[in-house]
Write a protein that holds these residues in place. Sequence first.
Motif, mmCIF file in Angstrom:
data_model
loop_
_atom_site.group_PDB
_atom_site.id
_atom_site.type_symbol
_atom_site.label_atom_id
_atom_site.label_comp_id
_atom_site.label_asym_id
_atom_site.label_seq_id
_atom_site.Cartn_x
_atom_site.Cartn_y
_atom_site.Cartn_z
ATOM 1 N N CYS A 119 -23.284 -97.786 -106.824
ATOM 2 C CA CYS A 119 -24.641 -97.294 -106.535
ATOM 3 C C CYS A 119 -25.195 -97.899 -105.245
ATOM 4 O O CYS A 119 -25.785 -97.201 -104.419
ATOM 5 N N ALA A 120 -25.006 -99.210 -105.073
ATOM 6 C CA ALA A 120 -25.526 -99.891 -103.886
ATOM 7 C C ALA A 120 -24.876 -99.349 -102.614
ATOM 8 O O ALA A 120 -25.540 -99.169 -101.586
ATOM 9 N N ALA A 121 -23.575 -99.077 -102.669
ATOM 10 C CA ALA A 121 -22.880 -98.550 -101.497
ATOM 11 C C ALA A 121 -23.369 -97.148 -101.150
ATOM 12 O O ALA A 121 -23.581 -96.830 -99.970
ATOM 13 N N ASP A 122 -23.548 -96.308 -102.164
ATOM 14 C CA ASP A 122 -24.126 -94.978 -101.912
ATOM 15 C C ASP A 122 -25.465 -95.109 -101.199
ATOM 16 O O ASP A 122 -25.724 -94.447 -100.182
ATOM 17 N N GLN A 123 -26.331 -95.948 -101.749
ATOM 18 C CA GLN A 123 -27.677 -96.115 -101.198
ATOM 19 C C GLN A 123 -27.633 -96.590 -99.749
ATOM 20 O O GLN A 123 -28.394 -96.119 -98.899
ATOM 21 N N LEU A 124 -26.749 -97.527 -99.477
ATOM 22 C CA LEU A 124 -26.652 -98.103 -98.134
ATOM 23 C C LEU A 124 -26.247 -97.045 -97.114
ATOM 24 O O LEU A 124 -26.862 -96.920 -96.042
ATOM 25 N N LEU A 125 -25.217 -96.271 -97.421
ATOM 26 C CA LEU A 125 -24.747 -95.267 -96.471
ATOM 27 C C LEU A 125 -25.780 -94.160 -96.269
ATOM 28 O O LEU A 125 -26.034 -93.737 -95.136
ATOM 29 N N LEU A 126 -26.386 -93.706 -97.357
ATOM 30 C CA LEU A 126 -27.375 -92.643 -97.235
ATOM 31 C C LEU A 126 -28.601 -93.122 -96.470
ATOM 32 O O LEU A 126 -29.193 -92.362 -95.689
ATOM 33 N N HIS A 127 -28.978 -94.383 -96.662
ATOM 34 C CA HIS A 127 -30.123 -94.948 -95.942
ATOM 35 C C HIS A 127 -29.914 -94.889 -94.433
ATOM 36 O O HIS A 127 -30.862 -94.652 -93.672
ATOM 37 N N HIS A 128 -28.672 -95.091 -94.001
ATOM 38 C CA HIS A 128 -28.380 -95.113 -92.566
ATOM 39 C C HIS A 128 -27.915 -93.744 -92.050
ATOM 40 O O HIS A 128 -27.509 -93.638 -90.884
ATOM 41 N N GLY A 129 -27.966 -92.728 -92.891
ATOM 42 C CA GLY A 129 -27.671 -91.380 -92.423
ATOM 43 C C GLY A 129 -26.200 -91.034 -92.298
ATOM 44 O O GLY A 129 -25.831 -90.116 -91.544
ATOM 45 N N VAL A 130 -25.335 -91.734 -93.039
ATOM 46 C CA VAL A 130 -23.908 -91.426 -93.020
ATOM 47 C C VAL A 130 -23.645 -90.217 -93.920
ATOM 48 O O VAL A 130 -24.103 -90.174 -95.062
ATOM 49 N N ASP A 131 -22.904 -89.236 -93.425
ATOM 50 C CA ASP A 131 -22.425 -88.147 -94.275
ATOM 51 C C ASP A 131 -21.199 -88.634 -95.049
ATOM 52 O O ASP A 131 -20.360 -89.370 -94.493
ATOM 53 N N ILE A 132 -21.078 -88.211 -96.301
ATOM 54 C CA ILE A 132 -19.971 -88.658 -97.154
ATOM 55 C C ILE A 132 -19.241 -87.442 -97.697
ATOM 56 O O ILE A 132 -19.862 -86.512 -98.214
#
Length: 448
Positions: A119-132
Amino acid sequence: MTMELRESEKAIDVYGEYDVVVIGGGPAGIAASVSAAKNGSKTLLVEHYGFLGGMGTAGGVTNFAGLYGRRNGEMVQLVHGVVDELLERLDRLGGLNKPQDGMQGRIRVRSYDTSSYKCAADQLLLHHGVDILFHAHAAAVLKDANRITHVIVETKSGRRAIRANAFIDCSGDGDLAAQAGVDFEVGDGHGSGLYPTTMFRVGNVDAEIALKAVGEFKAINDFMRLAQEKHPNKYQFPRDGAIIRPQINPTEWRVNVTQIKNAQGNAVNGVDALELSRGEIEGRRQVAAYFEFLRAEVPGFSNAYIIEIAPQIGIRETRRIKGVYQLTGADIEGSAQFEDSIGINAWPMELHTSGGVQWVFPTSSTRAYNDLPWRMLIPRQVDNLLVAGRCASATHEGQSASRASGGCFVMGQAAGTAASLFTGGAFTDLPVTSIQQRLINDGATIEN
């Protein structure tokens, strides 16, 4: 007899165009994609599971190793930057344990809850605008001379092509680099390598009793020895150097004890599909056998049950690229310093050999860690590719230290930062001082 079939040519849809594409969502991939995105690059991370964390989640590692090291006799956190943002989010979710020391105070780890990590990793990437893009893996590359133009990924929607200016291979196995024609080595070069482990967790442990019995790393191995003396025909342990430790909830414990060999007795080859398949089955067999020992012979575990067996066998070493510089065992022992340092590796050599684990620590008492050089991320054959994580350029011995999550966070952040500065040409032409200054501005620790 080997049979071959020819696949008919077909058109491949283009998924998108990016500044930076990162393959693999472990510590290196997380740090690389966040660093690239926060520094202004349109970034995509491709991950073959449906979650991030790499071996930390899929392999059930459940702790960060190599963030802490001894400086002037004091154990301190030496790896900073993107990892601090991740730790903060983990802590906010209640999923981060206090630091745990081991090996007579020579190492320190931070254990975590794997679900919180996801969950924390998802939040971190989405916060910085990374597409997954989950459930996708790199299957091929398209090149123009010494540059990758597109990576071809296999998805549930079929094959897709992704175009980018820069690519970062954080796959752990060097998949993208190998497909692009980069020179690499596999394992120790003699048909083996660092032996894999199938990790598992047990619950309903009587924490007070268990901590008194096996609170130290050595104690569980004493119980194993006594059990073998009492029941020589019943217990056959895969290796010495077992590690069992409590999680945040002290009634849950992680168990690191299995060791997976192939039919020849060598380490299972993690890039051989058949060996990997057989290794998964053997790992679960060893888990069941060891759990029987825990319940019968170790105080505090009589009513325990298995909570989780890791989704996959824990791979420590497969492909390692042959880059501009190879980190060596001598670099680890000698606390090497490099002018092109991108950060710190604070983990010793951890060599999982047949039947045991060999630890080799730096000889310095004041600087018990080493720099990681920028050059170990740069392959020689492809101009717009970087490789970070356990598949970066290192010898078998050097990789046994740099593969830990601390070093992977460092390499990933440096790769993502460099990719954000990359406008064309070759990564070898990028001034390392520009990368270092940006890393320092983003909170990384570079001593030189």
